[in-house]
Design a protein around this motif. Sequence first.
Motif, PDB file in Angstrom:
ATOM      1  N   THR A 171       0.832  -1.213   0.000  1.00 27.54           N
ATOM      2  CA  THR A 171       0.000   0.000   0.000  1.00 27.54           C
ATOM      3  C   THR A 171       0.868   1.265   0.000  1.00 27.54           C
ATOM      4  O   THR A 171       0.414   2.348  -0.377  1.00 27.54           O
ATOM      5  CB  THR A 171      -0.922   0.006   1.235  1.00 27.54           C
ATOM      6  N   ALA A 172       2.107   1.135   0.463  1.00 29.98           N
ATOM      7  CA  ALA A 172       3.097   2.227   0.451  1.00 29.98           C
ATOM      8  C   ALA A 172       4.470   1.551   0.423  1.00 29.98           C
ATOM      9  O   ALA A 172       4.556   0.336   0.620  1.00 29.98           O
ATOM     10  CB  ALA A 172       2.959   3.100   1.685  1.00 29.98           C
ATOM     11  N   ASP A 173       5.534   2.324   0.188  1.00 27.68           N
ATOM     12  CA  ASP A 173       6.874   1.727   0.149  1.00 27.68           C
ATOM     13  C   ASP A 173       7.185   1.060   1.507  1.00 27.68           C
ATOM     14  O   ASP A 173       7.325   1.760   2.523  1.00 27.68           O
ATOM     15  CB  ASP A 173       7.905   2.823  -0.164  1.00 27.68           C
ATOM     16  N   PRO A 174       7.301  -0.267   1.546  1.00 25.93           N
ATOM     17  CA  PRO A 174       7.518  -0.937   2.841  1.00 25.93           C
ATOM     18  C   PRO A 174       8.867  -0.623   3.472  1.00 25.93           C
ATOM     19  O   PRO A 174       9.066  -0.829   4.671  1.00 25.93           O
ATOM     20  CB  PRO A 174       7.418  -2.428   2.478  1.00 25.93           C
ATOM     21  N   ARG A 185      -3.061  -9.385  -5.116  1.00 24.99           N
ATOM     22  CA  ARG A 185      -3.233  -9.028  -6.528  1.00 24.99           C
ATOM     23  C   ARG A 185      -3.933  -7.680  -6.627  1.00 24.99           C
ATOM     24  O   ARG A 185      -4.678  -7.296  -5.722  1.00 24.99           O
ATOM     25  CB  ARG A 185      -4.012 -10.115  -7.272  1.00 24.99           C
ATOM     26  N   LEU A 186      -3.692  -6.980  -7.710  1.00 28.21           N
ATOM     27  CA  LEU A 186      -4.377  -5.707  -7.973  1.00 28.21           C
ATOM     28  C   LEU A 186      -4.282  -5.400  -9.460  1.00 28.21           C
ATOM     29  O   LEU A 186      -3.446  -6.000 -10.167  1.00 28.21           O
ATOM     30  CB  LEU A 186      -3.801  -4.563  -7.131  1.00 28.21           C
ATOM     31  N   THR A 187      -5.157  -4.516  -9.934  1.00 32.25           N
ATOM     32  CA  THR A 187      -5.144  -4.196 -11.369  1.00 32.25           C
ATOM     33  C   THR A 187      -4.119  -3.087 -11.644  1.00 32.25           C
ATOM     34  O   THR A 187      -3.719  -2.345 -10.734  1.00 32.25           O
ATOM     35  CB  THR A 187      -6.526  -3.720 -11.847  1.00 32.25           C
ATOM     36  N   PHE A 188      -3.753  -2.953 -12.932  1.00 34.86           N
ATOM     37  CA  PHE A 188      -2.838  -1.876 -13.319  1.00 34.86           C
ATOM     38  C   PHE A 188      -3.464  -0.523 -12.983  1.00 34.86           C
ATOM     39  O   PHE A 188      -2.777   0.389 -12.511  1.00 34.86           O
ATOM     40  CB  PHE A 188      -2.526  -1.961 -14.818  1.00 34.86           C
ATOM     41  N   ASP A 189      -4.782  -0.392 -13.229  1.00 34.00           N
ATOM     42  CA  ASP A 189      -5.447   0.881 -12.951  1.00 34.00           C
ATOM     43  C   ASP A 189      -5.348   1.222 -11.465  1.00 34.00           C
ATOM     44  O   ASP A 189      -5.057   2.368 -11.101  1.00 34.00           O
ATOM     45  CB  ASP A 189      -6.914   0.825 -13.397  1.00 34.00           C
ATOM     46  N   GLU A 190      -5.564   0.222 -10.609  1.00 27.90           N
ATOM     47  CA  GLU A 190      -5.460   0.473  -9.159  1.00 27.90           C
ATOM     48  C   GLU A 190      -4.043   0.925  -8.806  1.00 27.90           C
ATOM     49  O   GLU A 190      -3.846   1.863  -8.031  1.00 27.90           O
ATOM     50  CB  GLU A 190      -5.799  -0.800  -8.373  1.00 27.90           C
ATOM     51  N   ALA A 191      -3.043   0.238  -9.391  1.00 24.23           N
ATOM     52  CA  ALA A 191      -1.646   0.579  -9.087  1.00 24.23           C
ATOM     53  C   ALA A 191      -1.333   2.010  -9.512  1.00 24.23           C
ATOM     54  O   ALA A 191      -0.635   2.745  -8.795  1.00 24.23           O
ATOM     55  CB  ALA A 191      -0.709  -0.398  -9.799  1.00 24.23           C
ATOM     56  N   VAL A 193      -3.637   4.566 -10.089  1.00 24.11           N
ATOM     57  CA  VAL A 193      -4.446   5.537  -9.350  1.00 24.11           C
ATOM     58  C   VAL A 193      -3.854   5.757  -7.960  1.00 24.11           C
ATOM     59  O   VAL A 193      -3.798   6.886  -7.458  1.00 24.11           O
ATOM     60  CB  VAL A 193      -5.925   5.048  -9.254  1.00 24.11           C
ATOM     61  N   ARG A 194      -3.369   4.669  -7.340  1.00 24.99           N
ATOM     62  CA  ARG A 194      -2.811   4.774  -5.978  1.00 24.99           C
ATOM     63  C   ARG A 194      -1.352   5.222  -5.994  1.00 24.99           C
ATOM     64  O   ARG A 194      -0.716   5.324  -4.947  1.00 24.99           O
ATOM     65  CB  ARG A 194      -2.945   3.442  -5.253  1.00 24.99           C
ATOM     66  N   ASN A 195      -0.817   5.439  -7.224  1.00 23.12           N
ATOM     67  CA  ASN A 195       0.541   5.973  -7.357  1.00 23.12           C
ATOM     68  C   ASN A 195       1.569   5.109  -6.629  1.00 23.12           C
ATOM     69  O   ASN A 195       2.459   5.632  -5.962  1.00 23.12           O
ATOM     70  CB  ASN A 195       0.549   7.410  -6.805  1.00 23.12           C
ATOM     71  N   LEU A 196       1.448   3.793  -6.753  1.00 22.72           N
ATOM     72  CA  LEU A 196       2.341   2.874  -6.039  1.00 22.72           C
ATOM     73  C   LEU A 196       3.713   2.873  -6.723  1.00 22.72           C
ATOM     74  O   LEU A 196       3.818   2.571  -7.910  1.00 22.72           O
ATOM     75  CB  LEU A 196       1.727   1.476  -5.995  1.00 22.72           C
ATOM     76  N   GLY A 197       4.744   3.218  -5.944  1.00 20.97           N
ATOM     77  CA  GLY A 197       6.063   3.504  -6.532  1.00 20.97           C
ATOM     78  C   GLY A 197       6.906   2.292  -6.871  1.00 20.97           C
ATOM     79  O   GLY A 197       8.075   2.439  -7.228  1.00 20.97           O
ATOM     80  N   ILE A 198       6.354   1.112  -6.814  1.00 19.64           N
ATOM     81  CA  ILE A 198       7.147  -0.081  -7.103  1.00 19.64           C
ATOM     82  C   ILE A 198       7.628  -0.090  -8.553  1.00 19.64           C
ATOM     83  O   ILE A 198       8.702  -0.612  -8.856  1.00 19.64           O
ATOM     84  CB  ILE A 198       6.338  -1.371  -6.770  1.00 19.64           C
ATOM     85  N   MET A 199       6.829   0.457  -9.459  1.00 18.93           N
ATOM     86  CA  MET A 199       7.231   0.575 -10.877  1.00 18.93           C
ATOM     87  C   MET A 199       6.722   1.918 -11.385  1.00 18.93           C
ATOM     88  O   MET A 199       5.808   2.498 -10.798  1.00 18.93           O
ATOM     89  CB  MET A 199       6.595  -0.534 -11.722  1.00 18.93           C
ATOM     90  N   ASP A 200       7.285   2.382 -12.501  1.00 15.32           N
ATOM     91  CA  ASP A 200       6.813   3.664 -13.006  1.00 15.32           C
ATOM     92  C   ASP A 200       5.544   3.483 -13.836  1.00 15.32           C
ATOM     93  O   ASP A 200       5.259   2.403 -14.349  1.00 15.32           O
ATOM     94  CB  ASP A 200       7.917   4.378 -13.792  1.00 15.32           C
ATOM     95  N   ALA A 201       4.804   4.572 -13.940  1.00 12.27           N
ATOM     96  CA  ALA A 201       3.486   4.527 -14.583  1.00 12.27           C
ATOM     97  C   ALA A 201       3.583   4.140 -16.059  1.00 12.27           C
ATOM     98  O   ALA A 201       2.668   3.499 -16.595  1.00 12.27           O
ATOM     99  CB  ALA A 201       2.801   5.881 -14.431  1.00 12.27           C
ATOM    100  N   THR A 202       4.684   4.502 -16.702  1.00 18.12           N
ATOM    101  CA  THR A 202       4.839   4.151 -18.127  1.00 18.12           C
ATOM    102  C   THR A 202       4.860   2.633 -18.294  1.00 18.12           C
ATOM    103  O   THR A 202       4.227   2.088 -19.202  1.00 18.12           O
ATOM    104  CB  THR A 202       6.162   4.747 -18.682  1.00 18.12           C
TER     105      THR A 202
END
Length: 240
Positions: A171-174, A185-191, A193-202
């Motif tokens: 949910t945030a950088d651990p 699991r989660l969708t790309f859209d969820e990732a 929208v929530r701006n999860l920094g594990i990978m870049d949006a591109t």
Amino acid sequence: MTASQPAHKRILLKLSGEALMGDDAFGINRATIERIVAEVVEVTHLGVQVAVVIGGGNIFRGVAGGSEGMDRATADYMGMLATVMNALALADAMDKQGVTARVMSAIDIQQVVEPYVRPKALQYLEEGKVVVFAAGTGNPFFTTDTAAALRGAEIGAELVLKATKVDGVYTADPMKDPTATRYARLTFDEAMVRNLGIMDATAFALCRDQKLPIRVFSITRPGALKRVVMGEDEGTLVYA
Ligand SMILES: Nc1ncnc2c1ncn2[C@@H]1O[C@H](COP(=O)(O)OP(=O)(O)OP(=O)(O)O)[C@@H](O)[C@H]1O
Ligand SMILES: O=c1ccn([C@@H]2O[C@H](COP(=O)(O)O)[C@@H](O)[C@H]2O)c(=O)[nH]1
């Protein structure tokens, strides 16, 4: 019950450069690279075609302390060259463990490695060779995560495996937030929208558009790569 056959025929493995450091502060730790390569070799012996995109964060990042005050594009080219060094080390370690690897670079440095040519890469994979994609996308302002999405789509990989130091998407950088919890699991859209920094949006957007799922898992966990390849529920699945 555990499956006896791999769940995937062709995969794109994105290896974080930092994962090569082991417990060192910089560079490539010999024991660590040998252990990671042994896991890759084990997967090739299952008949899985493996392409690797290697990061450069253990040596140089375009947006990091060492590049402060530098022209961004120049710093990014340095980062891409760092991935070439990692790719050479990986291929060497693979050869030492009896698997033929071919490094293909997105930047033309033919005295050192061959250039990326898609049909050639596909041919190597069909021949059971490991292809290591170096120099990211070949363009500044991108990352090796985006290169993984791009090459994964180009070679028709069934799954992108993001092998990193954390055991999934949180949910945030651990590393910064100890209260963060892991998604199964989660969708790309969820990732996105929530701006999860594990990978870049591109990278997320490209995989979403190509319907190319990503599994994020920890490469520091022994056997995790094989478990993912066998279709086990390791880490976090990001899907379209
Ligand atoms: N929501 C999140 N869930 C999990 N990890 C996160 C999240 N946000 C940020 N991170 C951080 O992202 C990092 C993953 O990036 P990684 O080490 O794979 O970097 P990279 O840029 O892809 O590779 P390199 O090490 O080569 O630079 C983790 O170490 C983790 O600290
Ligand atoms: O397509 C790309 C890929 C990478 N870079 C530069 O390389 C470093 C290292 O890559 P990581 O993804 O961080 O491991 C990155 O910081 C960029 O500076 C690039 O410019 N283009």
